[in-house]
Every structure is written in C-alpha cells, then in structure tokens.
Design an enzyme around this catalytic site. Structure first.
Site, PDB file in Angstrom:
ATOM      1  N   PHE A 301       0.854  -1.191   0.000  1.00 25.84           N
ATOM      2  CA  PHE A 301       0.000   0.000   0.000  1.00 25.84           C
ATOM      3  C   PHE A 301       0.888   1.239   0.000  1.00 25.84           C
ATOM      4  O   PHE A 301       1.791   1.371   0.824  1.00 25.84           O
ATOM      5  CB  PHE A 301      -0.896  -0.056   1.235  1.00 25.84           C
ATOM      6  CG  PHE A 301      -1.933   1.041   1.358  1.00 25.84           C
ATOM      7  CD1 PHE A 301      -2.245   1.879   0.309  1.00 25.84           C
ATOM      8  CD2 PHE A 301      -2.627   1.213   2.551  1.00 25.84           C
ATOM      9  CE1 PHE A 301      -3.204   2.876   0.434  1.00 25.84           C
ATOM     10  CE2 PHE A 301      -3.593   2.200   2.695  1.00 25.84           C
ATOM     11  CZ  PHE A 301      -3.881   3.040   1.633  1.00 25.84           C
ATOM     12  N   CYS A 302       0.655   2.166  -0.950  1.00 24.00           N
ATOM     13  CA  CYS A 302       1.334   3.459  -1.002  1.00 24.00           C
ATOM     14  C   CYS A 302       2.854   3.286  -1.019  1.00 24.00           C
ATOM     15  O   CYS A 302       3.380   2.509  -1.805  1.00 24.00           O
ATOM     16  CB  CYS A 302       0.857   4.336   0.150  1.00 24.00           C
ATOM     17  SG  CYS A 302       1.270   6.090  -0.014  1.00 24.00           S
ATOM     18  N   ILE A 303       3.597   3.945  -0.128  1.00 21.69           N
ATOM     19  CA  ILE A 303       5.050   3.849  -0.142  1.00 21.69           C
ATOM     20  C   ILE A 303       5.523   2.432   0.163  1.00 21.69           C
ATOM     21  O   ILE A 303       6.632   2.040  -0.196  1.00 21.69           O
ATOM     22  CB  ILE A 303       5.679   4.868   0.846  1.00 21.69           C
ATOM     23  CG1 ILE A 303       7.180   4.990   0.612  1.00 21.69           C
ATOM     24  CG2 ILE A 303       5.367   4.497   2.277  1.00 21.69           C
ATOM     25  CD1 ILE A 303       7.846   6.043   1.473  1.00 21.69           C
ATOM     26  N   GLY A 305       4.465  -0.048  -1.362  1.00 24.70           N
ATOM     27  CA  GLY A 305       4.631  -0.626  -2.685  1.00 24.70           C
ATOM     28  C   GLY A 305       5.960  -0.260  -3.313  1.00 24.70           C
ATOM     29  O   GLY A 305       6.542  -1.040  -4.072  1.00 24.70           O
ATOM     30  N   MET A 329      -1.303  -1.228  -4.213  1.00 25.55           N
ATOM     31  CA  MET A 329      -2.522  -0.481  -3.888  1.00 25.55           C
ATOM     32  C   MET A 329      -2.170   0.999  -3.731  1.00 25.55           C
ATOM     33  O   MET A 329      -1.458   1.386  -2.821  1.00 25.55           O
ATOM     34  CB  MET A 329      -3.141  -1.044  -2.599  1.00 25.55           C
ATOM     35  CG  MET A 329      -4.501  -0.485  -2.249  1.00 25.55           C
ATOM     36  SD  MET A 329      -5.344  -1.468  -0.970  1.00 25.55           S
ATOM     37  CE  MET A 329      -4.474  -0.949   0.512  1.00 25.55           C
TER      38      MET A 329
END
Length: 566
Positions: A301-303, A305, A329
């Site tokens: 999710f976000c950073i 990723g 995501m």
C-alpha cells in the site's frame, strides 16, 4: 465582546504562523514570491488583459450598488460545486452576501491572472497552487468578524462558544496539531486494529503480525501485507465493519502484516536499504519459514509498494524467487506527474536535509503536508468548527488514524524525495543501487494487480497506471472511485461506490478509462477473486500462530503501532 474577538483573532494568527513555520519547505517565502511575480506580470499585461480588469472593476461596482440597495439581488459570483463554506442562510444577509461575493469574485480574478501567456506551464501550475493556498487561508469564513455563523452563535451562547473555542485552540497549539475528531472515542487495540492475531517476530524496524484464521480451511500460500511506513498500519484494520484485514482473513487467506516502528532518535541513520534488508526481505523470510511455503503473495500500500518494488531486484540478484504475485494499492512508481505534492518538494529542501546526514522526520510534519493539499477540508474546516464555533468534532475513525502519525529516518526519507520525486529514477533502469544491486524495475515479471483511486490527490491514478508500462508480467489494473484512503478502504459490507475494469492495459490511461466497464461495490471482491489462483490449495487452518522458532511475542496489534509521536 470586542476584546475577546480581538484575542481570538490574535490567537488564530499565531496558530497560522506556527503551522506555516513547520511546513516542510526551505523556502518559507515561496508563496509570497509567487504572489509578487504575479502582480509584477499583471503590471506588464497587454491592453486586452486590462479590459478583463475593467470587467472586474465593474463587477465590484455592481456589488457596491447591490449593498446600498441601488441594484438589489445582484449576483456576480457563486461558490463552486462542493464548496460548503457559505451554505448557511446567515450568509444571505446583505452585508455578508457582499463579503461572500467579493471574496469569490476576487479569488476568481486572482486565479484568472495565472492563465496569462506570460507564464510557462510549470510556473503557472505552481502559481495556481500557492494562490489557491492563499485564497483558502484568506476566506472570510475563517475569521470571526466576517463569518455570520460565528457571530450568531456567539450571541446565542452569550460568548460561551468563543470561550470553548479559545480553550480548544490553546490545547491544539500545545500539542502542535489540529484536532479533527473526538480522540477520546478511540483506542488502538480496543476499538481500532482489533482483528485477532499474534506478533510472531520483531526487530528494531517492524513487528510481524500473523492473523488468526476465521475459516476452517485456508489457502496454503501465505499473503504478506506491507503497508506504508509513513502512517500506522491500522488504516487497513480500523473497525470490524471497515477492516480490510478482517475481510482478507475471512476469505481464507493465511495473512501476515508488517507493523512498522515509528522511528526513534537512535535510529536516525536508517536508510532505504535498511527498510529493504531488515524490513521487506526479512518479513518475507519469516513468513516463508512459518508457512513452510516456497513462495508467498504480497499486498503493498502506497510507499509500501515502492519498498516492495525496489526490494524485488535485490532479491532477484540473490536468487530469492519468493514472490508468486504482487499487489500494488495506490502506488506511484513513475513520478513524471506526482500531483500537487511536488510543490512542497524542491532541490533546496533535499540538499539541506542531505547535508544533515541523519535525523528524524516528524510524523506530524508529514501529516501537515498531506493536509495542506486539501486545506479547506482538512485545516480550515476545523479552524472554523473548533476554534471559532467552539464545537467538538464528531468521532471518525479515519481522522483519528490521520492524526496518529509515525516518524521516519531522515536519510531514508531524503533518498525517497531525491530518487523518486525529483529524479524519477524508478523509471530509469540501473540509475541507482540498493543493497549493492542496480535497480531495474523492468525486470519484474510476476503477476501484478494494480489498484488506483480516481480522485487520489497523493497518487494520481494516471501515474499509478504508468506502472503497466514498467512491469513486464501479467498485469491487471483496477480503478476505484473516491480518493487515496476512501477509495482503497471500501468495505464489501457497505457496497458503496464502484470500480472500473478493463483487461487491455496496452492502452493509454485515458483510453483505458473511456473503454472500461464500471462495476458497483467494492474492488476488494475483484482482487480476492484474482488472488485465489495464486494462493495454492486449501488446507486445514493452523491452530496456533508461529512455530517453534518464531513463537508469539504478544497479541496483535502489538506495541509498535500503539507508540505515540510527541
């Protein structure tokens, strides 16, 4: 009463100055410079531009005539759709209607100046952003004397609303952040982050949670969840009704989650390499050993990723073929167009911080940056409600999480800003190295599910879609409605919103959307259906967490997520 208003206005000014001083920029005068440049350009405008100014002056005159009754009912400006600042009937009184329209008219005039051909696109974009910041801050709704709702409430309560507002303002100045929700109604581990599980591993960077199965059988291949390290993980595990972790477990997936530690002063030298080596790779190693699985699935999710994506070339160079599939995501790998957050990031900021070598980036600073991107909703709305009206904000789990920030190590964060935002190195194969390995994301060929949110102001969906041009494996891109959080955390139980699907990811972003199919409800269902074929056979659910080597340390959610940033 007048003295009290003056005191309130002075306190409000001090709060605004305090907030501005701690914004993450080395150019505190940048907005003023932008305004100065704009006014200078206006003076050099061509005659046709002055005709637009003449129209503005005429509209101002019409407003005055309306105020004195010579031109009743005049309307020269209306709020934009979705602007709720002036909805109350008190704004319809002649003097306040004049104040409202004058503000809206002047705001439009200022923004119109930016469309002048005197500016290049980059300058125009930056000027537009900071002009909007200035306009939002100067709204008459933000000041006691020019907000009729505040004045009316003060009279009705005989000043008690102002007294309470002053208390809340002073309390927030003391803690250094705006109260957005009734924080007394929430407690991590009590009514937030309560999906059952055990912490089965920890180091100085993260705790690893293994969730308790809720189905008699589970898929044999485990799922490792890597949330962002800039926030607490429990945005993915709020309350049972909207917990993504609860949903994942209920679908029979053997689920583990990384709970990042909020960085402490003794960790001020941590680098991005450490988050890969001691974070992503270590977590994957432990999950494989506990589940006795050759390969695992990963949801990021976000950073988180970006950490997973940069870890994969390192793992490949070491022969660690551990990932069966990856889910990204709201993750941005191509930073060609990172959105409005780029206006807070420049070379002066990065070079100044690189010169410090080590330190801690406060979580509250990061939170303020994200709030500034939506200032009317996440700053001024609460200034008016809490400080001018003296009201308590309603309890809202998402906003409690939003204020529960986490610290980062300065070297790690500065590396992120330079290589991702400023140099966009993730799209340049082998342009930098991590853990001694040149990073080339085009070598990633595992099945990948990419989710983006259409109204995301942190990760623009078109930028997330650009990952389809980087990764080489089988790809599925799904676009959800709403923003960065509400789009991602969209529980199946409520069946709200919709999402778009289109198997043809060879298209450009806009063409992909124009030919996509809209489906009602939560994208979680689409994702879980996609994940099943990558999750192995179903086996009996384990009766206890961990194994003989990795024994339960404490119950979920663990100590790390409960630590408070001061």
């Amino acid at each position: 009463m007048q003295a009290f208003f003056e005191q309130l206005t002075q306190a409000n000014r001090q709060w605004t100055e305090q907030w501005a001083k701690i914004l993450p920029t080395t150019e505190p005068s940048q907005p003023l410079s932008v305004m100065h440049e704009m006014l200078h350009k206006i003076q050099q405008s061509q005659p046709e531009v002055f005709s637009a100014h003449a129209a503005f002056y005429q509209q101002q005159m019409d407003l005055w005539l309306g105020l004195i009754g010579a031109k009743p009912g005049v309307k020269v400006a209306e709020p934009e759709k979705g602007d709720r600042r002036f909805n109350a009937p008190e704004w319809d009184a002649p003097i306040f209607d004049y104040i409202r329209q004058n503000y809206l008219l002047t705001s439009k005039w200022l923004l119109d100046q930016i469309n002048s051909p005197n500016y290049d696109e980059a300058t125009r974009e930056k000027m537009s952003f900071f002009t909007r910041q200035y306009i939002d801050a100067m709204s008459p709704s933000n000041f006691a004397f020019t907000n009729p709702e505040v004045m009316k409430l003060a009279l009705e309560t005989k000043g008690e609303s102002l007294q309470e507002g002053m208390k809340q303002l002073l309390a927030d100045m003391q803690k250094g952040s705006i109260t957005m929700t009734d924080e007394s109604q929430f407690e991590v581990g009590k009514n937030l982050a309560i999906t059952p599980g055990e912490v089965i591993f920890e180091n100085d960077l993260f705790q690893l949670i293994q969730y308790t199965p809720t189905t008699p059988q589970v898929y044999s291949r485990p799922l490792l969840v890597v949330p962002p390290c800039v926030n607490k993980y429990y945005i993915m595990d709020l309350q049972p009704a909207n917990s993504m972790m609860g949903y994942i477990v209920s679908q029979g997936f053997t689920t583990f989650l990384v709970s990042w530690k909020s960085i402490e002063p003794h960790q001020a030298d941590l680098r991005w390499d450490d988050y890969i080596e001691s974070g992503v790779i270590k977590a994957a190693e432990v999950v494989r050993e506990i589940a006795k699985a050759e390969k695992i699935n990963v949801l990021s999710f976000c950073i988180g990723g970006e950490l997973v994506s940069t870890a994969m070339p390192v793992m490949k160079a070491r022969g660690l073929d551990w990932f069966e599939s990856v889910t990204l995501m709201t993750v941005m790998l191509d930073h060609t167009d990172p959105g409005e957050i780029k206006h807070f990031i420049d070379w002066n900021l990065v070079r100044q911080r690189e010169a410090q070598a080590q330190g801690v980036i406060g979580g509250k600073e990061l939170a303020r940056t994200f709030s500034a991107l939506r200032a009317n909703d996440l700053i001024w709305n609460y200034v008016v409600n809490n400080y001018l009206k003296g009201k308590n904000p309603a309890p809202f789990d998402l906003l409690y999480w939003n204020n529960d920030s986490a610290n980062l190590a300065l070297p790690m964060h500065t590396f992120f800003l330079r290589n991702m935002y400023l140099e966009n190195n993730l799209v340049k194969p082998n342009s930098f190295s991590l853990c001694g390995v040149p990073i080339d994301l085009t070598t990633i060929n595992v099945p990948t599910y990419i989710f983006a949110a259409r109204e995301d102001h942190i990760v623009p969906w078109q930028s997330a879609y650009a990952t389809t041009k980087i990764f080489k494996g089988p790809l599925r891109f799904v676009l959800g409605a709403s923003g960065h959080i509400a789009g991602a955390i969209n529980p199946v139980s409520t069946n709200k919103r919709n999402y778009w699907v289109n198997d043809n990811v060879a298209l450009g972003a806009e063409d992909w959307f124009n030919s996509a199919e809209s489906r009602p409800g939560s994208w979680w269902q689409d994702w879980s259906i996609w994940l099943v074929p990558h999750s192995g056979a179903q086996v009996a659910a384990p009766k206890k967490a961990g194994n003989t080597k990795f024994k339960p340390i404490e119950a979920a959610p663990g100590r790390y997520v409960k630590a408070k940033v001061v």
